[in-house]
Design a protein around this motif. Structure first.
Motif, PDB file in Angstrom:
ATOM      1  N   LEU A   4       0.915  -0.965  -0.242  1.00  0.00           N
ATOM      2  CA  LEU A   4       0.387  -0.322   0.095  1.00  0.00           C
ATOM      3  C   LEU A   4       0.804   1.324  -0.135  1.00  0.00           C
ATOM      4  CD1 LEU A   4      -2.366  -0.975   2.747  1.00  0.00           C
ATOM      5  CD2 LEU A   4      -2.547  -1.336   0.430  1.00  0.00           C
ATOM      6  N   ARG A   6       1.857   5.406   1.175  1.00  0.00           N
ATOM      7  CA  ARG A   6       1.633   5.909   2.515  1.00  0.00           C
ATOM      8  C   ARG A   6       0.001   6.331   2.776  1.00  0.00           C
ATOM      9  NH1 ARG A   6       5.667   8.842   5.021  1.00  0.00           N
ATOM     10  NH2 ARG A   6       5.651   7.648   7.558  1.00  0.00           N
ATOM     11  N   LYS A   7      -1.042   6.538   2.008  1.00  0.00           N
ATOM     12  CA  LYS A   7      -1.933   7.694   2.988  1.00  0.00           C
ATOM     13  C   LYS A   7      -2.630   6.244   2.783  1.00  0.00           C
ATOM     14  CE  LYS A   7      -3.183   9.201  -1.901  1.00  0.00           C
ATOM     15  NZ  LYS A   7      -2.213   8.778  -2.567  1.00  0.00           N
ATOM     16  N   GLU A   8      -1.961   5.016   1.653  1.00  0.00           N
ATOM     17  CA  GLU A   8      -3.266   3.660   2.364  1.00  0.00           C
ATOM     18  C   GLU A   8      -3.043   3.255   3.536  1.00  0.00           C
ATOM     19  OE1 GLU A   8      -3.770   3.570  -2.710  1.00  0.00           O
ATOM     20  OE2 GLU A   8      -2.637   1.582  -1.835  1.00  0.00           O
ATOM     21  N   VAL A  10      -1.130   4.056   6.134  1.00  0.00           N
ATOM     22  CA  VAL A  10      -2.091   4.884   7.375  1.00  0.00           C
ATOM     23  C   VAL A  10      -3.134   4.290   7.708  1.00  0.00           C
ATOM     24  CG1 VAL A  10      -1.989   7.303   8.326  1.00  0.00           C
ATOM     25  CG2 VAL A  10       0.059   7.124   7.159  1.00  0.00           C
ATOM     26  N   ALA A  11      -4.288   4.573   7.154  1.00  0.00           N
ATOM     27  CA  ALA A  11      -5.381   4.474   7.500  1.00  0.00           C
ATOM     28  C   ALA A  11      -5.886   2.790   7.326  1.00  0.00           C
ATOM     29  CB  ALA A  11      -6.746   4.872   5.456  1.00  0.00           C
ATOM     30  N   ALA A  12      -5.201   1.960   7.160  1.00  0.00           N
ATOM     31  CA  ALA A  12      -5.484   1.046   6.902  1.00  0.00           C
ATOM     32  C   ALA A  12      -4.680   0.029   8.395  1.00  0.00           C
ATOM     33  CB  ALA A  12      -4.215  -0.752   6.037  1.00  0.00           C
ATOM     34  N   LEU A  14      -5.122   2.565  11.267  1.00  0.00           N
ATOM     35  CA  LEU A  14      -5.983   3.493  11.906  1.00  0.00           C
ATOM     36  C   LEU A  14      -6.802   1.936  12.013  1.00  0.00           C
ATOM     37  CD1 LEU A  14      -6.476   4.986  14.111  1.00  0.00           C
ATOM     38  CD2 LEU A  14      -7.814   6.833  11.897  1.00  0.00           C
ATOM     39  N   LYS A  15      -7.223   1.546  10.752  1.00  0.00           N
ATOM     40  CA  LYS A  15      -8.566   0.739  10.862  1.00  0.00           C
ATOM     41  C   LYS A  15      -8.271  -0.796  11.810  1.00  0.00           C
ATOM     42  CE  LYS A  15     -12.403  -1.856   9.542  1.00  0.00           C
ATOM     43  NZ  LYS A  15     -13.397  -1.624  10.714  1.00  0.00           N
ATOM     44  N   ILE A  16      -6.880  -1.026  12.306  1.00  0.00           N
ATOM     45  CA  ILE A  16      -6.348  -2.385  12.701  1.00  0.00           C
ATOM     46  C   ILE A  16      -6.456  -1.977  13.900  1.00  0.00           C
ATOM     47  CG2 ILE A  16      -5.086  -4.450  13.176  1.00  0.00           C
ATOM     48  CD1 ILE A  16      -3.986  -3.677   9.631  1.00  0.00           C
TER      49      ILE A  16
ATOM     50  N   LYS B   7      -2.753  12.055   3.887  1.00  0.00           N
ATOM     51  CA  LYS B   7      -3.005  11.407   4.320  1.00  0.00           C
ATOM     52  C   LYS B   7      -3.913  10.604   6.257  1.00  0.00           C
ATOM     53  CE  LYS B   7       1.714  11.981   4.606  1.00  0.00           C
ATOM     54  NZ  LYS B   7       2.112  12.978   4.996  1.00  0.00           N
ATOM     55  N   ALA B  11      -7.170   8.596   6.775  1.00  0.00           N
ATOM     56  CA  ALA B  11      -7.082   7.911   8.193  1.00  0.00           C
ATOM     57  C   ALA B  11      -9.103   8.287   8.864  1.00  0.00           C
ATOM     58  CB  ALA B  11      -5.828   8.277   8.823  1.00  0.00           C
ATOM     59  N   LEU B  14     -12.196   7.125   7.318  1.00  0.00           N
ATOM     60  CA  LEU B  14     -12.023   5.633   7.347  1.00  0.00           C
ATOM     61  C   LEU B  14     -11.839   5.164   9.045  1.00  0.00           C
ATOM     62  CD1 LEU B  14     -12.078   3.068   6.622  1.00  0.00           C
ATOM     63  CD2 LEU B  14      -9.997   2.731   7.108  1.00  0.00           C
ATOM     64  N   ILE B  47      -9.627   5.797  -2.690  1.00  0.00           N
ATOM     65  CA  ILE B  47      -8.917   5.454  -1.732  1.00  0.00           C
ATOM     66  C   ILE B  47      -8.999   4.269  -0.969  1.00  0.00           C
ATOM     67  CG2 ILE B  47      -6.860   5.890  -0.135  1.00  0.00           C
ATOM     68  CD1 ILE B  47      -6.011   8.059  -2.015  1.00  0.00           C
ATOM     69  N   LYS B  50     -10.311   0.568  -1.593  1.00  0.00           N
ATOM     70  CA  LYS B  50      -8.848   0.053  -1.869  1.00  0.00           C
ATOM     71  C   LYS B  50      -8.452  -0.951  -0.348  1.00  0.00           C
ATOM     72  CE  LYS B  50      -4.850  -0.452  -4.537  1.00  0.00           C
ATOM     73  NZ  LYS B  50      -3.489   0.263  -3.134  1.00  0.00           N
ATOM     74  N   VAL B  51      -8.352   0.092   0.343  1.00  0.00           N
ATOM     75  CA  VAL B  51      -7.876  -0.048   1.772  1.00  0.00           C
ATOM     76  C   VAL B  51      -8.247  -0.656   2.216  1.00  0.00           C
ATOM     77  CG1 VAL B  51      -7.257   1.036   3.939  1.00  0.00           C
ATOM     78  CG2 VAL B  51      -7.018   2.059   1.940  1.00  0.00           C
ATOM     79  N   ILE B  55      -7.742  -5.788   3.385  1.00  0.00           N
ATOM     80  CA  ILE B  55      -7.067  -5.570   4.586  1.00  0.00           C
ATOM     81  C   ILE B  55      -8.299  -6.329   5.075  1.00  0.00           C
ATOM     82  CG2 ILE B  55      -5.233  -4.101   5.529  1.00  0.00           C
ATOM     83  CD1 ILE B  55      -7.972  -2.345   7.028  1.00  0.00           C
TER      84      ILE B  55
END
Lengths: 269, 269
Positions: A4, A6-8, A10-12, A14-16, B7, B11, B14, B47, B50-51, B55
């Motif tokens: 991914l 960077r912006k993807e 960072v979101a991922a 945070l989601k986890i 970015k 986040a 999301l 974006i 996709k993220v 995941i």
């Protein structure tokens, strides 16, 4: 996982973190799964700390040491909490809620996921620094709020029963006197539900005389465990309660069945 | 909210969507709060789609029309679901769980927030396209799983009681025959808990003969409402059930108290 940007990423991350509240996730987990350098990850975590603080949903915390890593702790801004509790009171003041006998119908609110979830975050944030092992509640109406509190503290929920159930194996039962009606009541808990030497909090939707809370304290003595916090959504204003040290969010002063008036207000304002 | 860079903003969006599962949030909400152009927001949403897919935690969906916007729908990858259910079975096979009478102790699992939360996501994803108004359960043990299912479907939870409660006002009660023990049982629900003409699903931790589920169908007829789905965590393998159309995640074939053997396996594999 594919690489991914960077912006993807960072979101991922945070989601986890946010799907696992109050759980420390090691930095190497993210490094391996996102195929990234430690220094880049540190920068990402710094970004996340800012984002979470900025939108007011809690904090991202770094935990040092061999079992260290990073965790998301759910929270709510003071002004958002006040607004939410005031709205809840407005809704509770609807005279349509008065049931025969002066009881207040609250199920539609306390079982509504949006509200239950926010209450869980609020209670968890009161007790998050207390090293809790379990969240206890007594069946039935407090269970959803207690479950959400347990989720945000990341500890198991324990449901104390009103009577013995065959599915729970050997149980410990105690009798206690209701604070308001002075009736003898029973509560039962499976012997294996709570480990000796635990710290627990008790969460419930409603407190009148405090008899149930005081019963829970006695029950926990049988498990050589300690109630280190009590949180209730609505407390009824009474002269005296059987427990002193508790957090209540709303105070119910009066349900006047004759004139159809309900006096209830946020406790913490 | 201060101006976030891209970015940070991705986040933040999301996080907000994910804190409100299955709830459509208007694009203008994000435009106003993050002070951004519609075109930039559309790119951000792309974006995020996709993220979330990458995941494997569900999907971000765009809803067209005047009440449109964007929503997060929680989900779980098939292989992750299988792994999770197999792990759950392994844990349930521990002979230490056998209680006198051949009952299985499950409370530590079904009240553990990590597990309860995943079960909520799994049940919600089975029923998410059914236009559900309420998630129903019967007290007590299924409540945490049902609450989490309700959260991911973004509809109220309704708890059916075993006896009449003064706090619930006028209730509708029905009697039904337990599928396994053939005993007469009662269930009660406040008249105001379910609106006429609703679609509901019934979620529970355990199904033996299906008597409770079939009771719920009868109870909903009294509310001129329809049970459009039934989901249970563990079903006991029996010759015949009182309901046919249901989803069960685990099948319990045998609890052999004498030889301390439990046969249980994921139903969907």
């Amino acid at each position: 996982m594919e690489r991914l940007n960077r912006k993807e990423r960072v979101a991922a991350i945070l989601k986890i973190l946010s799907d696992n509240p109050n759980k420390v996730i090691s930095l190497s987990y993210f490094q391996e799964n996102f195929n990234m350098a430690r220094s880049t990850l540190s920068e990402d975590v710094t970004i996340l700390k800012k984002v979470v603080e900025d939108i007011g949903v809690g904090s991202v915390e770094t935990v040092a040491g061999p079992t260290g890593g990073v965790k998301f702790v759910a929270g709510i801004k003071e002004e958002e909490k006040e607004r939410f509790l005031l709205e809840l009171c407005e809704s509770l003041k609807n005279p349509d809620r008065i049931m025969p006998g002066g009881f207040l119908y609250t199920n539609d609110l306390i079982f509504s996921p949006d509200i239950t979830n926010k209450l869980g975050i609020i209670f968890a944030s009161y007790f998050k620094d207390k090293d809790i092992d379990y969240v206890l509640t007594v069946e039935t109406k407090g269970i959803p709020i207690a479950m959400m509190t347990a989720r945000y503290l990341n500890v198991p929920l324990v449901i104390v029963r009103r009577e013995n159930k065959v599915t729970e194996g050997p149980t410990v039962s105690i009798n206690y006197v209701s604070g308001s009606t002075k009736k003898i009541q029973t509560m039962c808990l499976s012997k294996r539900a709570v480990k000796r030497g635990s710290n627990v909090i008790f969460i419930d939707d409603f407190m009148r005389g405090g008899g149930t809370a005081s019963g829970i304290i006695k029950l926990m003595e049988e498990f050589e465990s300690k109630v280190v916090g009590i949180g209730v959504l609505i407390e009824v204003k009474t002269e005296r309660k059987l427990v002193q040290d508790y957090v209540s969010l709303l105070s119910l002063e009066k349900v006047d069945e004759e004139n159809q008036i309900i006096n209830i207000y946020p406790r913490i304002l």
